[in-house]
Write an enzyme that holds these catalytic residues in place. Structure first.
Site, PDB file in Angstrom:
ATOM      1  N   GLN A 197      -7.171  -1.117   3.030  1.00 30.78           N
ATOM      2  CA  GLN A 197      -6.466  -0.835   4.287  1.00 30.78           C
ATOM      3  C   GLN A 197      -7.109   0.339   5.029  1.00 30.78           C
ATOM      4  O   GLN A 197      -7.369   1.385   4.431  1.00 30.78           O
ATOM      5  CB  GLN A 197      -4.996  -0.494   4.030  1.00 30.78           C
ATOM      6  CG  GLN A 197      -4.217  -0.390   5.338  1.00 30.78           C
ATOM      7  CD  GLN A 197      -2.813   0.145   5.175  1.00 30.78           C
ATOM      8  OE1 GLN A 197      -2.615   1.303   4.842  1.00 30.78           O
ATOM      9  NE2 GLN A 197      -1.831  -0.698   5.426  1.00 30.78           N
ATOM     10  N   PRO A 210       0.846  -1.192   0.000  1.00 31.92           N
ATOM     11  CA  PRO A 210       0.000   0.000   0.000  1.00 31.92           C
ATOM     12  C   PRO A 210       0.877   1.236   0.000  1.00 31.92           C
ATOM     13  O   PRO A 210       1.837   1.317   0.765  1.00 31.92           O
ATOM     14  CB  PRO A 210      -0.763  -0.120   1.329  1.00 31.92           C
ATOM     15  CG  PRO A 210       0.100  -0.965   2.202  1.00 31.92           C
ATOM     16  CD  PRO A 210       0.819  -1.904   1.282  1.00 31.92           C
ATOM     17  N   ASN A 249       8.615  -7.291   4.289  1.00 28.80           N
ATOM     18  CA  ASN A 249       8.611  -6.055   3.494  1.00 28.80           C
ATOM     19  C   ASN A 249       9.784  -5.162   3.877  1.00 28.80           C
ATOM     20  O   ASN A 249      10.100  -5.023   5.057  1.00 28.80           O
ATOM     21  CB  ASN A 249       7.267  -5.324   3.727  1.00 28.80           C
ATOM     22  CG  ASN A 249       7.230  -3.915   3.169  1.00 28.80           C
ATOM     23  OD1 ASN A 249       6.965  -2.974   3.897  1.00 28.80           O
ATOM     24  ND2 ASN A 249       7.478  -3.754   1.893  1.00 28.80           N
ATOM     25  N   GLY A 250      10.402  -4.593   2.845  1.00 30.48           N
ATOM     26  CA  GLY A 250      11.463  -3.611   3.072  1.00 30.48           C
ATOM     27  C   GLY A 250      12.603  -3.754   2.099  1.00 30.48           C
ATOM     28  O   GLY A 250      13.287  -4.775   2.081  1.00 30.48           O
ATOM     29  N   CYS A 283       2.155   3.310   9.583  1.00 30.67           N
ATOM     30  CA  CYS A 283       2.411   4.606   8.941  1.00 30.67           C
ATOM     31  C   CYS A 283       3.170   5.538   9.895  1.00 30.67           C
ATOM     32  O   CYS A 283       2.738   5.774  11.021  1.00 30.67           O
ATOM     33  CB  CYS A 283       1.107   5.265   8.503  1.00 30.67           C
ATOM     34  SG  CYS A 283       1.442   6.823   7.651  1.00 30.67           S
TER      35      CYS A 283
HETATM   36  C1  LIG Z   1       4.737   7.105  -0.849  1.00 30.85           C
HETATM   37  C2  LIG Z   1       4.481   6.018   0.146  1.00 30.85           C
HETATM   38  C3  LIG Z   1       3.220   5.852   0.678  1.00 30.85           C
HETATM   39  C4  LIG Z   1       2.965   4.827   1.607  1.00 30.85           C
HETATM   40  N1  LIG Z   1       1.693   4.652   2.077  1.00 30.85           N
HETATM   41  C5  LIG Z   1       1.411   3.608   2.890  1.00 30.85           C
HETATM   42  C6  LIG Z   1       0.059   3.313   3.286  1.00 30.85           C
HETATM   43  O1  LIG Z   1      -0.894   3.976   2.872  1.00 30.85           O
HETATM   44  N2  LIG Z   1      -0.131   2.251   4.128  1.00 30.85           N
HETATM   45  C7  LIG Z   1       0.914   1.474   4.583  1.00 30.85           C
HETATM   46  O2  LIG Z   1       0.683   0.526   5.337  1.00 30.85           O
HETATM   47  N3  LIG Z   1       2.183   1.721   4.192  1.00 30.85           N
HETATM   48  C8  LIG Z   1       2.449   2.737   3.351  1.00 30.85           C
HETATM   49  N4  LIG Z   1       3.735   2.944   2.920  1.00 30.85           N
HETATM   50  C9  LIG Z   1       4.790   1.993   3.323  1.00 30.85           C
HETATM   51  C10 LIG Z   1       4.946   0.885   2.286  1.00 30.85           C
HETATM   52  O3  LIG Z   1       3.781   0.092   2.207  1.00 30.85           O
HETATM   53  C11 LIG Z   1       6.151  -0.024   2.620  1.00 30.85           C
HETATM   54  O4  LIG Z   1       5.922  -0.625   3.866  1.00 30.85           O
HETATM   55  C12 LIG Z   1       7.460   0.743   2.683  1.00 30.85           C
HETATM   56  O5  LIG Z   1       7.609   1.598   1.563  1.00 30.85           O
HETATM   57  C13 LIG Z   1       8.660  -0.234   2.735  1.00 30.85           C
HETATM   58  O6  LIG Z   1       8.685  -1.047   1.606  1.00 30.85           O
HETATM   59  P1  LIG Z   1       9.706  -0.748   0.386  1.00 30.85           P
HETATM   60  O7  LIG Z   1      11.084  -0.656   0.976  1.00 30.85           O
HETATM   61  O8  LIG Z   1       9.523  -1.913  -0.550  1.00 30.85           O
HETATM   62  O9  LIG Z   1       9.277   0.563  -0.223  1.00 30.85           O
HETATM   63  C14 LIG Z   1       4.008   3.963   2.020  1.00 30.85           C
HETATM   64  C15 LIG Z   1       5.284   4.130   1.480  1.00 30.85           C
HETATM   65  C16 LIG Z   1       5.532   5.135   0.553  1.00 30.85           C
HETATM   66  C17 LIG Z   1       6.922   5.262  -0.017  1.00 30.85           C
END
Ligand SMILES: Cc1cc2nc3c(=O)[nH]c(=O)nc-3n(C[C@H](O)[C@H](O)[C@H](O)COP(=O)(O)O)c2cc1C
Length: 318
Positions: free
Chosen positions: A70, A16, A200-201, A100
């Site tokens: 969500q 998300p 995730n990450g 968040c």
């Molecule tokens: C622009 C942006 C918006 C995000 N919005 C949400 C969200 O609405 N809900 C949520 O649970 N995580 C949100 N996240 C976190 C991501 O779901 C994810 O956990 C985080 O980016 C780490 O994963 P990654 O390293 O693959 O980016 C957001 C991340 C970014 C960069």
């Protein structure tokens, strides 16, 4: 991979991402092999106050299943009501945001701030699980800050209160998106619960996807920023993990074809004025690594119409 009664194909979900992972982008990633996606976070208070904008964020199209809606908030009853309200959009699961970091969200006690109050996490999960006849999942971080790494505790509480799966983003709230990702805590959560765990990450390619799977033993993974301007990452992960195959990166023509379709969908769903404003950041993601990227990006940030996008594509083709 199974979340309750839900079967996920492939190896990775789209994370998300508020303001980015909207219907157009989710549909695109699903076409490229994402096995699951999650809506942008929706305020449970917004739903309680009849916000049209909040309700619109819950819409799930037929081209993006399986998809979770969500929700975020602090009040168990309001969260349960929002989950019930979401059912009209026919999602496949309800996900609860406990990760968040944004001050606007966690400052009011929602999102990652919930992890500071494990008992409240339990009450929210319990209320939402009882409210809907769908799998309920939670998305958490490693903890609120480095002195409070409590993902295992929260995961166990969530499991005891009825969740069907847990996503763990291996960073604290205080880290926001800064490195490093804590793979150990993701592994510890996986070992501590019986339900499926999604890691995730920082997955940015097929190899990093494999590393996350192998190190942590998770059941599935979720990709966020690595998919921005790069929906191909899902087919690459599926080919690498499923068939041990490294597939070629997309050609320039393929990139421009996909960008064009993505923005056309965005405009179809949101109208040209809003769609093209949002198209600017997406286009900039696709331009990463292009020759003259800085100049092209500044062109992208002045786009107002689909014709402007065509002009940009012509400038890129030369
Ligand atoms: C622009 C942006 C918006 C995000 N919005 C949400 C969200 O609405 N809900 C949520 O649970 N995580 C949100 N996240 C976190 C991501 O779901 C994810 O956990 C985080 O980016 C780490 O994963 P990654 O390293 O693959 O980016 C957001 C991340 C970014 C960069």
């Amino acid at each position: 991979m199974q979340i309750g009664s839900l079967t996920l194909s492939g190896y990775a979900a789209l994370a998300p991402m508020a303001g980015v992972a909207d219907r157009a982008f989710r549909e695109l990633c699903m076409r490229f092999g994402a096995g699951y996606c999650v809506s942008e976070m929706v305020s449970s208070k917004g739903i309680a106050y009849n916000s049209r904008k909040s309700a619109d964020l819950m819409q799930v199209s037929s081209a993006e299943h399986p998809c979770a809606v969500q929700i975020f908030g602090t009040e168990p009853d309001t969260m349960a009501d929002a989950a019930r309200f979401a059912l009209r959009y026919k999602p496949d699961a309800i996900d609860i945001n406990m990760g968040c970091p944004a001050p606007k969200i966690s400052g009011s006690g929602s999102g990652a701030a919930l992890m500071k109050d494990p008992a409240l996490c339990g009450r929210i999960v319990n209320a939402v699980s009882k409210a809907v006849d769908l799998p309920v999942t939670v998305k958490i971080r490693s903890g609120f800050d480095s002195d409070h790494i409590n993902a295992v505790e929260i995961a166990k509480i969530a499991e005891d209160n009825g969740v069907a799966a847990i996503t763990v983003h291996g960073r604290t709230r205080d880290q926001f998106y800064a490195p490093p990702v804590n793979y150990d805590i993701i592994r510890d959560v996986k070992r501590a619960v019986q339900i499926p765990v999604i890691g995730n990450g920082d997955v940015i390619d097929a190899q990093s996807a494999k590393r996350l799977y192998e190190y942590t033993g998770v059941d599935y993974i979720m990709v966020g920023r690595g998919a921005l301007g790069n929906p191909w990452i899902f087919s690459e992960i599926n080919a690498y993990l499923g068939e041990d195959k490294l597939i070629e990166r997309p050609s320039l023509d393929e990139k421009l074809r996909v960008l064009s379709r993505h923005i056309a969908d965005l405009v179809a769903y949101k109208g040209e004025a809003v769609g093209m404003r949002e198209a600017r950041k997406h286009t900039a993601y696709y331009l990463k690594g292009f020759k003259n990227a800085a100049k092209l990006r500044s062109l992208a940030f002045s786009m107002e119409t689909l014709d402007d996008l065509q002009d940009l594509l012509s400038a890129i083709r030369g």
